[in-house]
Design a protein around this motif. Structure first.
Motif, PDB file in Angstrom:
ATOM      1  N   VAL A   1       4.106  -1.857  -7.804  1.00  0.00           N
ATOM      2  CA  VAL A   1       4.124  -2.278  -6.569  1.00  0.00           C
ATOM      3  C   VAL A   1       3.111  -1.689  -5.332  1.00  0.00           C
ATOM      4  N   GLY A   2       3.341  -0.386  -5.330  1.00  0.00           N
ATOM      5  CA  GLY A   2       3.028   0.899  -4.588  1.00  0.00           C
ATOM      6  C   GLY A   2       1.814   1.036  -4.899  1.00  0.00           C
ATOM      7  N   SER A   3       1.334   0.734  -5.854  1.00  0.00           N
ATOM      8  CA  SER A   3      -0.183  -0.154  -6.078  1.00  0.00           C
ATOM      9  C   SER A   3      -0.870  -0.622  -5.363  1.00  0.00           C
ATOM     10  N   VAL A   4      -0.007  -1.034  -5.011  1.00  0.00           N
ATOM     11  CA  VAL A   4      -0.339  -2.769  -4.331  1.00  0.00           C
ATOM     12  C   VAL A   4      -0.654  -2.702  -2.912  1.00  0.00           C
ATOM     13  N   LEU A   5       0.614  -1.958  -2.447  1.00  0.00           N
ATOM     14  CA  LEU A   5       0.731  -1.600  -0.883  1.00  0.00           C
ATOM     15  C   LEU A   5      -0.124  -0.143  -0.498  1.00  0.00           C
ATOM     16  N   THR A   6      -0.295  -0.240  -1.149  1.00  0.00           N
ATOM     17  CA  THR A   6      -1.472   1.177  -0.622  1.00  0.00           C
ATOM     18  C   THR A   6      -2.644   2.093  -1.208  1.00  0.00           C
ATOM     19  N   PHE A   7      -3.157   0.355  -1.519  1.00  0.00           N
ATOM     20  CA  PHE A   7      -4.613   0.178  -1.951  1.00  0.00           C
ATOM     21  C   PHE A   7      -5.423   0.878  -2.709  1.00  0.00           C
ATOM     22  N   TRP A   8      -4.364   0.800  -4.455  1.00  0.00           N
ATOM     23  CA  TRP A   8      -5.151   1.409  -5.107  1.00  0.00           C
ATOM     24  C   TRP A   8      -4.631   0.772  -6.035  1.00  0.00           C
ATOM     25  N   HIS A   9      -5.008  -0.966  -6.329  1.00  0.00           N
ATOM     26  CA  HIS A   9      -4.142  -1.731  -7.903  1.00  0.00           C
ATOM     27  C   HIS A   9      -5.115  -2.273  -8.707  1.00  0.00           C
TER      28      HIS A   9
END
Length: 372
Positions: free
Chosen positions: A135-143
């Motif tokens: 989820v953190g990667s979705v919110l910080t643009f690196w999923h």
């Protein structure tokens, strides 16, 4: 959007793009060639229509590059004068509320082990704690980058790779304007992205996690959208022969789409993006016309207006359906009704979320207290 008016041509294009994404994900889950559609149109044609939906994401990237650039030019006069704080706040207000809701649903259901929401793909099962970086990667643009190292790991979350690409564009655009200061270096930067895209895809043509999801694999489409807006802004008069050019670009887009992604990973996305860019250029400023009043295209216009919410929530609907209807149990006669049900439920959920969030925004603007 032109001022307070929506451009119906863009809504139709966006509606078509989200429609093929929905059909792709349904076809991957349940198949469509062994259905009445396969009998009517032939399995090869149905597969061509259903399984190349990632080209629809490319169309979204072009539209995003075009609209964000065009709206920024209208608001601030040039990209060099973008108010970064106002830009980021506007993007956050649009993106975050429905995204946080979707992520919350997926995380809660996945954490209690509901299939297709948990961190499982194939034989692998990652712990619920993996939702923190996911989820953190979705919110910080690196999923998309996480997927390139972890592979496919969450049925619902993994489709949000494209949001990371768009978010990175939103992050970089004001910075590019601030640092480059003038239009021509930004144009050169866009040209460089357009050149690099096929080169990058050629070097990763054997791995879809890279040639389809990488930043450099997608930024050429966004760059074409940006250049389209910059070119349209400099034209004082409507583009000559706009309608035949738009039809020609539409025909090229359909032809490249039906030819498929397989074997055309390098330039297929470029041709799709270029076709979409020409459609946007010829539709620039045309808020009226045949498309605006066409009843036949009204469903696509409506879906285009709901495209972001459809993108976020359709996969939740599909995951729930997959828990209710196992793929082997869905036979020839039931695939098409299930597809209709899936699209209808996705549209209803997307519409409900959009209206609810809009109501909350309007209530906040009016100064009325929010509900407890």
């Amino acid at each position: 959007m032109i001022g307070s008016q929506r451009n119906p041509h863009i809504d139709v294009l966006r509606g078509a793009a989200i429609a093929i994404v929905l059909v792709l994900h349904f076809a991957l889950a349940y198949g469509l060639k062994d259905s009445p559609l396969g009998t009517l149109f032939g399995p090869a044609f149905v597969n061509a229509v259903a399984l190349n939906g990632n080209f629809g994401v490319t169309v979204f990237f072009v539209i995003s590059g075009y609209l964000i650039t065009d709206n920024s030019l209208r608001r601030w006069g040039s990209l060099a004068r973008i108010d970064a704080r106002a830009f980021y706040l506007a993007r956050a207000r649009r993106i975050l509320p429905p995204l946080l809701l979707a992520l919350g649903i997926i995380t809660v259901l996945g954490s209690v082990g509901v299939p297709y929401f948990d961190n499982a793909d194939g034989d692998r099962l990652l712990p619920a704690s993996f939702f923190v970086p996911a989820v953190g990667s979705v919110l910080t643009f690196w999923h998309n980058v996480l997927m390139q190292s972890a592979g496919y790991f969450n049925y619902c979350l993994n489709i949000y790779w494209s949001l990371s690409v768009e978010e990175m564009f939103y992050l970089l655009l004001p910075l590019a304007g601030l640092l480059l200061r003038r239009t021509w270096p930004i144009v050169l930067l866009c040209v460089a992205a357009i050149v690099i895209g096929p080169v990058y895809r050629a070097h990763h043509a054997d791995n879809e996690l890279f040639y389809m999801y990488g930043y450099l694999a997608c930024f050429d489409a966004i760059a074409l959208g940006c250049l389209t807006a910059l070119l349209a802004e400099r034209r004082a008069a409507p583009l000559p022969y706009a309608r035949p050019l738009r039809w020609l670009a539409g025909a090229l887009l359909v032809a490249v789409y039906l030819r498929g992604i397989g074997g055309h990973e390098v330039f297929g996305f470029t041709w799709i993006a270029l076709s979409a860019a020409v459609i946007l250029l010829t539709a620039h400023g045309q808020v009226n016309g045949g498309v605006a009043g066409s009843r036949t295209l009204a469903p696509l216009r409506w879906m285009g207006r709901l495209s972001y919410e459809l993108y976020l929530f359709h996969i939740i609907v599909l995951a729930l359906l997959r828990n209710l209807f196992d793929q082997p149990d869905v036979g020839y006669a039931t695939r098409l009704p299930l597809l209709v049900l899936f699209i209808a439920l996705s549209a209803l959920l997307a519409y409900g979320v959009q209206r609810a969030l809009q109501s909350l925004r309007n209530r906040d603007k009016s100064g009325l207290p929010s509900p407890a």
